[in-house]
Design a protein around this motif. Structure first.
Motif, PDB file in Angstrom:
ATOM      1  N   PRO A 237       0.819  -1.228   0.000  1.00  0.00           N
ATOM      2  CA  PRO A 237       0.000   0.000   0.000  1.00  0.00           C
ATOM      3  C   PRO A 237       0.844   1.266   0.000  1.00  0.00           C
ATOM      4  N   ARG A 238       2.032   1.214   0.654  1.00  0.00           N
ATOM      5  CA  ARG A 238       2.884   2.396   0.678  1.00  0.00           C
ATOM      6  C   ARG A 238       3.394   2.717  -0.723  1.00  0.00           C
ATOM      7  N   ARG A 239       3.766   1.698  -1.478  1.00  0.00           N
ATOM      8  CA  ARG A 239       4.214   1.923  -2.852  1.00  0.00           C
ATOM      9  C   ARG A 239       3.094   2.488  -3.713  1.00  0.00           C
ATOM     10  N   VAL A 240       1.895   1.975  -3.505  1.00  0.00           N
ATOM     11  CA  VAL A 240       0.754   2.490  -4.268  1.00  0.00           C
ATOM     12  C   VAL A 240       0.517   3.958  -3.940  1.00  0.00           C
ATOM     13  N   ARG A 241       0.603   4.288  -2.630  1.00  0.00           N
ATOM     14  CA  ARG A 241       0.403   5.682  -2.234  1.00  0.00           C
ATOM     15  C   ARG A 241       1.493   6.577  -2.809  1.00  0.00           C
ATOM     16  N   ASP A 242       2.746   6.098  -2.786  1.00  0.00           N
ATOM     17  CA  ASP A 242       3.843   6.888  -3.353  1.00  0.00           C
ATOM     18  C   ASP A 242       3.653   7.095  -4.855  1.00  0.00           C
ATOM     19  N   HIS A 243       3.194   6.051  -5.539  1.00  0.00           N
ATOM     20  CA  HIS A 243       2.954   6.168  -6.985  1.00  0.00           C
ATOM     21  C   HIS A 243       1.870   7.196  -7.275  1.00  0.00           C
ATOM     22  N   HIS A 244       0.781   7.149  -6.518  1.00  0.00           N
ATOM     23  CA  HIS A 244      -0.298   8.121  -6.714  1.00  0.00           C
ATOM     24  C   HIS A 244       0.169   9.534  -6.380  1.00  0.00           C
ATOM     25  N   ALA A 245       1.007   9.659  -5.348  1.00  0.00           N
ATOM     26  CA  ALA A 245       1.508  10.987  -4.981  1.00  0.00           C
ATOM     27  C   ALA A 245       2.390  11.559  -6.084  1.00  0.00           C
ATOM     28  N   ARG A 246       3.275  10.717  -6.650  1.00  0.00           N
ATOM     29  CA  ARG A 246       4.120  11.190  -7.750  1.00  0.00           C
ATOM     30  C   ARG A 246       3.284  11.559  -8.969  1.00  0.00           C
ATOM     31  N   ALA A 247       2.265  10.764  -9.263  1.00  0.00           N
ATOM     32  CA  ALA A 247       1.393  11.076 -10.396  1.00  0.00           C
ATOM     33  C   ALA A 247       0.650  12.389 -10.164  1.00  0.00           C
ATOM     34  N   ALA A 248       0.206  12.615  -8.928  1.00  0.00           N
ATOM     35  CA  ALA A 248      -0.494  13.872  -8.616  1.00  0.00           C
ATOM     36  C   ALA A 248       0.445  15.060  -8.754  1.00  0.00           C
ATOM     37  N   ARG A 249       1.708  14.896  -8.313  1.00  0.00           N
ATOM     38  CA  ARG A 249       2.672  15.993  -8.451  1.00  0.00           C
ATOM     39  C   ARG A 249       2.961  16.287  -9.917  1.00  0.00           C
ATOM     40  N   ARG A 250       3.065  15.222 -10.735  1.00  0.00           N
ATOM     41  CA  ARG A 250       3.300  15.439 -12.162  1.00  0.00           C
ATOM     42  C   ARG A 250       2.133  16.165 -12.812  1.00  0.00           C
ATOM     43  N   ARG A 251       0.900  15.781 -12.440  1.00  0.00           N
ATOM     44  CA  ARG A 251      -0.268  16.468 -12.998  1.00  0.00           C
ATOM     45  C   ARG A 251      -0.299  17.924 -12.563  1.00  0.00           C
ATOM     46  N   ALA A 252       0.021  18.173 -11.292  1.00  0.00           N
ATOM     47  CA  ALA A 252       0.032  19.556 -10.809  1.00  0.00           C
ATOM     48  C   ALA A 252       1.099  20.374 -11.533  1.00  0.00           C
ATOM     49  N   PHE A 253       2.276  19.778 -11.739  1.00  0.00           N
ATOM     50  CA  PHE A 253       3.348  20.479 -12.444  1.00  0.00           C
ATOM     51  C   PHE A 253       2.948  20.767 -13.888  1.00  0.00           C
ATOM     52  N   THR A 254       2.260  19.813 -14.524  1.00  0.00           N
ATOM     53  CA  THR A 254       1.796  20.018 -15.898  1.00  0.00           C
ATOM     54  C   THR A 254       0.797  21.164 -15.971  1.00  0.00           C
ATOM     55  N   TRP A 255      -0.118  21.226 -15.007  1.00  0.00           N
ATOM     56  CA  TRP A 255      -1.096  22.315 -14.989  1.00  0.00           C
ATOM     57  C   TRP A 255      -0.414  23.662 -14.751  1.00  0.00           C
ATOM     58  N   VAL A 256       0.562  23.691 -13.859  1.00  0.00           N
ATOM     59  CA  VAL A 256       1.285  24.944 -13.606  1.00  0.00           C
ATOM     60  C   VAL A 256       2.013  25.395 -14.872  1.00  0.00           C
ATOM     61  N   GLN A 257       2.645  24.457 -15.568  1.00  0.00           N
ATOM     62  CA  GLN A 257       3.312  24.794 -16.828  1.00  0.00           C
ATOM     63  C   GLN A 257       2.327  25.347 -17.849  1.00  0.00           C
ATOM     64  N   ALA A 258       1.169  24.694 -17.959  1.00  0.00           N
ATOM     65  CA  ALA A 258       0.172  25.137 -18.938  1.00  0.00           C
ATOM     66  C   ALA A 258      -0.315  26.548 -18.621  1.00  0.00           C
ATOM     67  N   VAL A 259      -0.557  26.827 -17.340  1.00  0.00           N
ATOM     68  CA  VAL A 259      -1.034  28.159 -16.948  1.00  0.00           C
ATOM     69  C   VAL A 259       0.033  29.214 -17.225  1.00  0.00           C
ATOM     70  N   LEU A 260       1.291  28.908 -16.893  1.00  0.00           N
ATOM     71  CA  LEU A 260       2.368  29.866 -17.140  1.00  0.00           C
ATOM     72  C   LEU A 260       2.547  30.129 -18.634  1.00  0.00           C
ATOM     73  N   LEU A 261       2.496  29.071 -19.441  1.00  0.00           N
ATOM     74  CA  LEU A 261       2.619  29.249 -20.889  1.00  0.00           C
ATOM     75  C   LEU A 261       1.458  30.063 -21.446  1.00  0.00           C
ATOM     76  N   LEU A 262       0.257  29.837 -20.904  1.00  0.00           N
ATOM     77  CA  LEU A 262      -0.897  30.612 -21.347  1.00  0.00           C
ATOM     78  C   LEU A 262      -0.728  32.087 -21.012  1.00  0.00           C
ATOM     79  N   LEU A 263      -0.225  32.378 -19.813  1.00  0.00           N
ATOM     80  CA  LEU A 263      -0.002  33.770 -19.423  1.00  0.00           C
ATOM     81  C   LEU A 263       1.058  34.428 -20.302  1.00  0.00           C
ATOM     82  N   VAL A 264       2.137  33.703 -20.582  1.00  0.00           N
ATOM     83  CA  VAL A 264       3.186  34.250 -21.451  1.00  0.00           C
ATOM     84  C   VAL A 264       2.641  34.500 -22.853  1.00  0.00           C
TER      85      VAL A 264
END
Length: 297
Positions: free
Chosen positions: A12-39
């Motif tokens: 379960p810890r590995r599953v939680r770590d995997h989901h956490a990394r996936a959530a961070r990647r999605r958040a980073f992708t959204w931040v990139q998209a917003v910054l590119l849109l603003l630029v």
């Protein structure tokens, strides 16, 4: 017993770590998209404001209180088509730009292929001269060119502007084509010649199709150079008025005592559309050309 308990705890810890990394990647992708849109919005803000203000009445443009128009009107566009010769300016600009672009594509394509495939002393001198010609601005020779075209009776025609646009674009476009031809393996041409093709046939059937992205880039550069140019147009296409292009026509909105801001913004918005449409069409073709080149290569 302890081993099975430990493995059960770590799964379960590995599953939680995997989901956490996936959530961070999605958040980073959204931040990139917003910054590119603003630029993107920041870079294109002048164009956006031009288009938005072209739908405002003249008094609202001068007030400029809000970004979103309080009143939307087409009177500026109606005035452009009703009181000016905008259609004629547009057709003149497109005609001059297309002729110059076609000639530049053909001439720079053959010149770039020659520089890429035939390493001779003549080609070496020619390539160096291309760089030298780029160092001298055209404004230094504009008076001499005017005298030349007057002496041969080519003024009051599109010929001087077309010739000069070709001369202005050829050096850089030749180097662009040379770079694309250098990236195409010579083995493809050798294989075509083994199959019975002549050198010219191998170039037309094998090399040119693979240089599609380069041709698209050259076409965009040559078209925009001729379409947006003002100095040569003001020198050779200002008189008679039937030769005026868009760059000269836009200048007519600046009068001695007043400036027709609404009409100028509407005309500027319309002037952006042809290069934008050309880029969108050529962009798709560039992607297809690069994909085809990757498969064939």
């Amino acid at each position: 017993m302890s081993t099975s308990t430990t493995s059960a705890d770590t799964t379960p810890r590995r599953v939680r770590d995997h989901h956490a990394r996936a959530a961070r990647r999605r958040a980073f992708t959204w931040v990139q998209a917003v910054l590119l849109l603003l630029v993107m919005l920041l870079i294109n803000m002048p164009l956006i404001l031009t288009a938005v203000n072209s739908f405002r009445p003249r008094l609202d443009i001068m007030a400029g209180s809000t970004l979103v128009p309080e009143r939307v009107t087409l009177e500026n566009y109606q005035a452009v088509f009703g009181t000016t010769r905008y259609t004629e300016w547009f057709l003149n600009s497109v005609w001059v730009s297309l002729v110059a672009t076609v000639v530049v594509l053909i001439a720079s394509g053959f010149a770039g292929y020659s520089l890429s495939r035939y390493r001779t002393r003549v080609n070496s001198v020619y390539s160096n001269m291309l760089m030298v010609f780029q160092l001298f601005p055209l404004v230094l020779s504009i008076v001499g060119l005017m005298v030349l075209f007057v002496s041969v009776g080519l003024t009051k025609t599109f010929v001087p502007a077309i010739v000069l646009y070709i001369v202005m674009a050829l050096p850089f476009c030749t180097w662009m084509f040379k770079g694309f031809f250098d990236s195409i393996p010579r083995e493809l041409e050798e294989a075509a010649r083994v199959d019975g093709c002549s050198s010219f046939r191998a170039m037309i059937s094998v090399v040119i199709p693979l240089a599609g992205p380069g041709a698209a880039a050259v076409a965009i550069y040559a078209f925009l150079l001729a379409y947006n140019e003002y100095m040569v147009a003001s020198a050779f296409l200002k008189n008679p008025s039937s030769l005026n292009t868009i760059s000269i026509g836009l200048r007519s909105f600046f009068q001695q005592n007043t400036t027709e801001w609404g009409q100028m913004l509407a005309a500027s918005t319309l002037a952006v559309l042809p290069p934008l449409v050309l880029f969108l069409l050529v962009q798709k073709w560039m992607i297809r050309g690069m994909a085809a080149g990757a498969v064939k290569g």
